[in-house]
Design an enzyme around this catalytic site. Structure first.
Site, PDB file in Angstrom:
ATOM      1  N   ASP A  13     -55.171 -23.176   9.903  1.00  0.00           N
ATOM      2  CA  ASP A  13     -56.106 -23.089   8.835  1.00  0.00           C
ATOM      3  C   ASP A  13     -56.717 -24.213   8.296  1.00  0.00           C
ATOM      4  O   ASP A  13     -56.649 -24.564   7.123  1.00  0.00           O
ATOM      5  CB  ASP A  13     -55.422 -22.049   7.867  1.00  0.00           C
ATOM      6  CG  ASP A  13     -55.208 -21.063   8.444  1.00  0.00           C
ATOM      7  OD1 ASP A  13     -56.033 -20.173   9.301  1.00  0.00           O
ATOM      8  OD2 ASP A  13     -54.162 -20.156   7.674  1.00  0.00           O
ATOM      9  N   LYS A  16     -59.977 -27.033  11.101  1.00  0.00           N
ATOM     10  CA  LYS A  16     -60.188 -27.667  12.610  1.00  0.00           C
ATOM     11  C   LYS A  16     -61.617 -27.191  12.953  1.00  0.00           C
ATOM     12  O   LYS A  16     -62.518 -28.000  13.442  1.00  0.00           O
ATOM     13  CB  LYS A  16     -59.214 -26.964  13.672  1.00  0.00           C
ATOM     14  CG  LYS A  16     -57.834 -27.328  13.391  1.00  0.00           C
ATOM     15  CD  LYS A  16     -56.933 -26.758  14.368  1.00  0.00           C
ATOM     16  CE  LYS A  16     -56.828 -25.434  14.360  1.00  0.00           C
ATOM     17  NZ  LYS A  16     -56.283 -24.629  12.999  1.00  0.00           N
ATOM     18  N   LYS A  18     -64.316 -26.993  11.598  1.00  0.00           N
ATOM     19  CA  LYS A  18     -65.397 -27.894  11.178  1.00  0.00           C
ATOM     20  C   LYS A  18     -65.531 -29.263  11.952  1.00  0.00           C
ATOM     21  O   LYS A  18     -66.190 -29.761  12.481  1.00  0.00           O
ATOM     22  CB  LYS A  18     -65.221 -28.121   9.586  1.00  0.00           C
ATOM     23  CG  LYS A  18     -66.623 -29.046   8.920  1.00  0.00           C
ATOM     24  CD  LYS A  18     -66.374 -29.202   7.571  1.00  0.00           C
ATOM     25  CE  LYS A  18     -65.794 -30.256   7.135  1.00  0.00           C
ATOM     26  NZ  LYS A  18     -65.878 -30.608   5.659  1.00  0.00           N
ATOM     27  N   ALA A  39     -58.017 -16.834  15.955  1.00  0.00           N
ATOM     28  CA  ALA A  39     -58.290 -18.060  15.634  1.00  0.00           C
ATOM     29  C   ALA A  39     -59.119 -18.057  14.183  1.00  0.00           C
ATOM     30  O   ALA A  39     -58.602 -18.813  13.394  1.00  0.00           O
ATOM     31  CB  ALA A  39     -59.129 -19.025  16.503  1.00  0.00           C
ATOM     32  N   GLY A  40     -60.168 -17.346  14.103  1.00  0.00           N
ATOM     33  CA  GLY A  40     -60.481 -17.214  12.910  1.00  0.00           C
ATOM     34  C   GLY A  40     -61.121 -18.684  12.212  1.00  0.00           C
ATOM     35  O   GLY A  40     -61.239 -18.945  11.087  1.00  0.00           O
ATOM     36  N   HIS A  41     -61.985 -19.339  13.160  1.00  0.00           N
ATOM     37  CA  HIS A  41     -62.433 -20.606  12.671  1.00  0.00           C
ATOM     38  C   HIS A  41     -63.742 -20.137  11.854  1.00  0.00           C
ATOM     39  O   HIS A  41     -64.550 -19.436  12.178  1.00  0.00           O
ATOM     40  CB  HIS A  41     -63.020 -21.444  13.647  1.00  0.00           C
ATOM     41  CG  HIS A  41     -62.001 -22.140  14.425  1.00  0.00           C
ATOM     42  ND1 HIS A  41     -61.019 -22.734  14.024  1.00  0.00           N
ATOM     43  CD2 HIS A  41     -61.735 -22.320  16.062  1.00  0.00           C
ATOM     44  CE1 HIS A  41     -60.251 -23.327  15.026  1.00  0.00           C
ATOM     45  NE2 HIS A  41     -60.566 -23.183  16.005  1.00  0.00           N
ATOM     46  N   THR A 127     -51.001 -11.384  13.151  1.00  0.00           N
ATOM     47  CA  THR A 127     -52.351 -10.986  12.561  1.00  0.00           C
ATOM     48  C   THR A 127     -52.652  -9.430  13.187  1.00  0.00           C
ATOM     49  O   THR A 127     -53.564  -8.814  12.965  1.00  0.00           O
ATOM     50  CB  THR A 127     -53.286 -11.854  13.292  1.00  0.00           C
ATOM     51  OG1 THR A 127     -53.339 -11.998  14.662  1.00  0.00           O
ATOM     52  CG2 THR A 127     -53.511 -13.069  12.505  1.00  0.00           C
ATOM     53  N   GLN A 222     -54.514 -21.957  15.560  1.00  0.00           N
ATOM     54  CA  GLN A 222     -53.443 -22.198  14.911  1.00  0.00           C
ATOM     55  C   GLN A 222     -52.881 -23.698  14.621  1.00  0.00           C
ATOM     56  O   GLN A 222     -53.565 -24.533  14.454  1.00  0.00           O
ATOM     57  CB  GLN A 222     -52.269 -21.479  15.561  1.00  0.00           C
ATOM     58  CG  GLN A 222     -52.389 -20.069  15.877  1.00  0.00           C
ATOM     59  CD  GLN A 222     -52.868 -19.523  17.035  1.00  0.00           C
ATOM     60  OE1 GLN A 222     -52.888 -20.035  18.014  1.00  0.00           O
ATOM     61  NE2 GLN A 222     -53.536 -18.582  16.650  1.00  0.00           N
ATOM     62  N   GLY A 409     -65.827 -31.432   1.539  1.00  0.00           N
ATOM     63  CA  GLY A 409     -66.439 -30.240   1.069  1.00  0.00           C
ATOM     64  C   GLY A 409     -66.593 -29.274   2.359  1.00  0.00           C
ATOM     65  O   GLY A 409     -66.330 -29.559   3.547  1.00  0.00           O
TER      66      GLY A 409
HETATM   67  P1  GDP Z   1     -59.596 -23.597  11.003  1.00  0.00           P
HETATM   68  O1  GDP Z   1     -58.791 -22.252  11.526  1.00  0.00           O
HETATM   69  O2  GDP Z   1     -58.517 -24.719  11.017  1.00  0.00           O
HETATM   70  O3  GDP Z   1     -60.872 -23.941  11.135  1.00  0.00           O
HETATM   71  O4  GDP Z   1     -59.235 -23.509   9.407  1.00  0.00           O
HETATM   72  P2  GDP Z   1     -60.316 -22.232   8.760  1.00  0.00           P
HETATM   73  O5  GDP Z   1     -61.331 -21.778   9.419  1.00  0.00           O
HETATM   74  O6  GDP Z   1     -59.428 -21.594   7.779  1.00  0.00           O
HETATM   75  O7  GDP Z   1     -61.308 -23.447   7.883  1.00  0.00           O
HETATM   76  C1  GDP Z   1     -60.891 -23.829   6.624  1.00  0.00           C
HETATM   77  C2  GDP Z   1     -61.879 -23.340   5.603  1.00  0.00           C
HETATM   78  O8  GDP Z   1     -62.015 -24.597   4.824  1.00  0.00           O
HETATM   79  C3  GDP Z   1     -63.273 -22.821   6.111  1.00  0.00           C
HETATM   80  O9  GDP Z   1     -63.825 -21.859   4.998  1.00  0.00           O
HETATM   81  C4  GDP Z   1     -64.009 -24.405   5.839  1.00  0.00           C
HETATM   82  O10 GDP Z   1     -65.492 -23.992   5.762  1.00  0.00           O
HETATM   83  C5  GDP Z   1     -63.431 -24.916   4.821  1.00  0.00           C
HETATM   84  N1  GDP Z   1     -63.327 -26.244   4.884  1.00  0.00           N
HETATM   85  C6  GDP Z   1     -63.344 -27.086   5.952  1.00  0.00           C
HETATM   86  N2  GDP Z   1     -63.465 -28.314   5.750  1.00  0.00           N
HETATM   87  C7  GDP Z   1     -63.274 -28.479   4.340  1.00  0.00           C
HETATM   88  C8  GDP Z   1     -63.329 -29.420   3.299  1.00  0.00           C
HETATM   89  O11 GDP Z   1     -63.256 -30.623   3.505  1.00  0.00           O
HETATM   90  N3  GDP Z   1     -63.451 -29.331   1.971  1.00  0.00           N
HETATM   91  C9  GDP Z   1     -63.523 -27.729   1.632  1.00  0.00           C
HETATM   92  N4  GDP Z   1     -63.718 -27.351   0.394  1.00  0.00           N
HETATM   93  N5  GDP Z   1     -63.667 -26.837   2.538  1.00  0.00           N
HETATM   94  C10 GDP Z   1     -63.694 -27.209   3.702  1.00  0.00           C
END
Ligand code: GDP
Length: 427
Positions: A13, A16, A18, A39-41, A127, A222, A409
Site C-alpha cells: 500500500d 506503487k 501511482k 493487489a488493490g492498486h 484478504t 504487496q 498528492g
Molecule cells: P499501492 O497498492 O501501493 O498502489 O497502494 P494504494 O493503492 O493503497 O495507494 C495508496 C493510496 O494513496 C491511493 O489512494 C493513492 O491514490 C494515494 N496516493 C498515492 N500517492 C499519493 C501521494 O503522494 N499523496 C497522497 N495524499 N495520496 C497518494
C-alpha cells in the site's frame, strides 16, 4: 532504462499504483510478476478513480500488459475487471496471461475464509481471496494452471482430483459446504472460453521485447516486508514481491533487470497483525489514517500507521538492490509540527541497531529510536519547502540512496523530483 522494477519497500500500500501509472506512460510493456487478485492498486487519472486488483495497472494507459507465471489468477475476478474496464472505455486486448500462472479455485477462497475464522486471534490477516491456498497447492504440485483451462477434459479431471480431497477438508475440518464437480467444471469451462484469447507465452514475449530494446516495467504487488522468504513471517504474503521475484515470476534472467525503484510512503502502514515498532500513539495515528485515507482498497480495513521506519527501509534497500527510492504521500505529513523518524531500534539487551534484526523475537521487542525533524506545515506544491527537503535528505543520507520522486498528492500529476524540483508527470 529498458527493464525497471517497481517494488514496494514497506508492508504494501505504498502508492506503487501511482508510480507505476506514471512510469507506464513511457514504457512499452507493464508486467506483474507475483501475487493474486488482492493487489488493490488505486489510480486516479483524468479525474477518474480506478481500483484494479488483478490486471496490471498499465492497462489504463493502453500499454501491453503481462501477468507472469509467478502470479495466481482468479478467472472470475479477472473477467469482472475486463468487463468493468471495457465498460469504461479501456481496451483489454493488450493483456497477456501466462499459461503457467496458477488459478485461484473456489475451494481456495472457501479454505482461506474458513481457516482465518478458525485461527481466530492467531489469524494472519489475509484478504481471504484464496491466494495463499492457491500458492500452497502450487507448491504441493496439485495446482490447476491457466493452460489447463484450454483442454476441457484435462480441466475436468484436475477439478475432480482436487475436489476429492478438498471437499473432505471443507466438510470435515472446516464444516462448510462442499463443491459440486459439474457445477465448478461448467463454470470454469465458461471462463475458459473468455480467457483463451488472453493466454500467451509471456516469458518469450517479455524476453523479445527486451532484446528489441523496448522498455518494460515490472510492478510488484504487496511489499518487501511481506515477502514470503524475507518478510516478517508468518505475517507475510504467499509469494516473493522482492525485485528478484520479477526475474523468476516472469521467466527472464536476473541480469536483464536494470533499475530497481523502491516505493515507500513518508510514513509506514501495516494491515492486520504483526509487530510495527514505530506505530504512532493515539490520536496522531488516527490523524495520519484519516489524512492518508489509510483504509484497505479492497477490504476497507483500517491500516495501522507508524512514523517512517528507516531500519526497515534500509533492509528493503538491501534486499531489493534498490537503485533509487520514491517517497510517496509526503503531503500527509504536512499537518504535523514535528515529525519523528525511526533511525534505529533498541533491542531488549539495550543495544541499538540500524540493521533490521535477523531474529523475529528481536524484532518483536524492538523499540524505536527517533530523530525528530521540524514539520513544514504548509501544502506541498511543485517546490518542496526547506523542511520537507530536509526530511528527504535525512532519508537519502541514512539509506545512502537517491530519492528520485516525491509524492505530494493523490492525483497522477502530484509527483515532484526533489533534485529538479519540478513536476515529473507528462515529461
Ligand atoms: P499501492 O497498492 O501501493 O498502489 O497502494 P494504494 O493503492 O493503497 O495507494 C495508496 C493510496 O494513496 C491511493 O489512494 C493513492 O491514490 C494515494 N496516493 C498515492 N500517492 C499519493 C501521494 O503522494 N499523496 C497522497 N495524499 N495520496 C497518494
Amino acid at each position: 532504462m529498458p527493464a525497471t522494477v517497481i517494488v514496494g519497500a514497506q508492508w504494501g500500500d505504498e502508492g506503487k499504483g501511482k508510480i507505476v501509472d506514471l512510469l507506464a506512460q513511457s514504457s512499452d510493456l507493464v508486467c506483474r510478476y507475483q501475487g493474486g487478485p488482492n493487489a488493490g492498486h488505486t489510480i486516479i487519472a483524468g479525474g477518474e478513480t480506478f481500483k484494479i486488483r488483478q490486471i496490471p495497472s498499465g492497462v489504463i494507459s493502453g500499454k501491453e500488459c503481462v501477468l507472469g507465471a509467478g502470479c495466481v489468477v482468479d478467472p472470475e475476478v479477472f473477467l469482472d475487471e475486463v468487463d468493468e474496464l471495457e465498460a469504461r472505455g479501456i481496451a483489454t486486448g493488450v493483456v497477456r496471461l501466462s499459461g503457467n500462472a496458477h488459478l485461484v479455485m473456489p475451494w481456495h477462497v472457501a479454505i482461506d475464509q474458513a481457516s482465518e475464522r478458525r485461527l481466530g486471534k492467531l489469524q494472519i490477516g489475509t484478504t481471504r481471496r484464496g491466494i495463499g491456498p492457491a500458492y500452497a497447492d502450487k507448491a504441493s504440485r496439485i495446482g490447476i494452471r491457466v493452460q489447463d483451462l484450454l483442454d476441457p477434459k484435462i480441466l475436468r479431471q484436475k477439478i475432480e482430483v482436487a475436489l476429492a480431497e478438498k471437499n473432505v477438508w471443507l466438510e470435515r475440518v472446516y464444516e462448510v459446504e462442499p463443491f459440486d464437480l459439474d457445477k465448478v467444471a461448467g463454470q470454469y469451462e465458461t471462463f475458459a472460453k473468455r480467457l483463451r484469447p488472453y493466454v500467451a507465452d509471456t516469458s518469450l514475449l517479455v524476453d523479445r521485447a527486451l532484446r528489441e530494446g523496448r522498455s518494460v516495467l515490472f510492478e510488484g504487488a504487496q511489499g518487501t516486508l511481506l515477502d514470503l522468504d524475507h518478510g516478517t513471517y508468518p505475517f507475510v504474503t504467499s509469494s516473493n514481491p522482492v525485485a528478484s521475484g520479477a526475474a523468476t515470476g516472469i521467466g527472464i534472467g536476473p541480469n536483464r533487470l536494470d533499475t530497481i525503484l523502491g516505493v515507500a510512503k513518508g510514513y509506514v502502514t501495516r494491515v492486520g497483525e504483526g509487530p510495527l515498532p514505530s506505530e504512532i500513539p493515539s490520536p496522531d495515528q488516527e490523524r495520519v489514517r484519516q489524512l492518508g485515507g489509510e483504509f484497505g482498497t479492497v477490504t476497507g480495513r483500517e491500516r495501522r500507521c507508524g512514523w517512517l521506519d528507516l531500519v526497515a527501509l534500509r533492509y528493503a534497500v538491501r534486499l531489493n538492490g534498490m537503485t533509487s527510492l520514491a517517497l510517496t504521500k509526503l503531503d500527509v505529513l504536512s499537518a504535523f509540527s514535528e515529525i519523528p523518524v525511526c533511525v534505529r531500534y533498541r533491542l531488549p539487551d539495550g543495544t541499538e541497531t540500524a540493521d533490521f534484526p535477523a531474529h523475529q523475537s528481536d524484532f518483536h521487542h524492538a523499540r524505536p529510536v527517533y530523530e525528530t525533524l521540524p514539520g513544514w506545515q504548509e501544502p506541498l506544491g511543485d517546490e518542496l519547502p526547506a523542511a520537507a527537503r530536509r526530511y528527504v535528505e535525512l532519508v537519502e543520507r541514512e539509506l545512502e540512496i537517491e530519492v528520485s520522486l516525491v509524492g505530494t498528492g493523490a492525483e497522477r500529476e502530484r509527483v515532484v523530483s526533489p533534485r529538479g524540483l519540478e513536476p515529473v508527470a507528462g515529461r
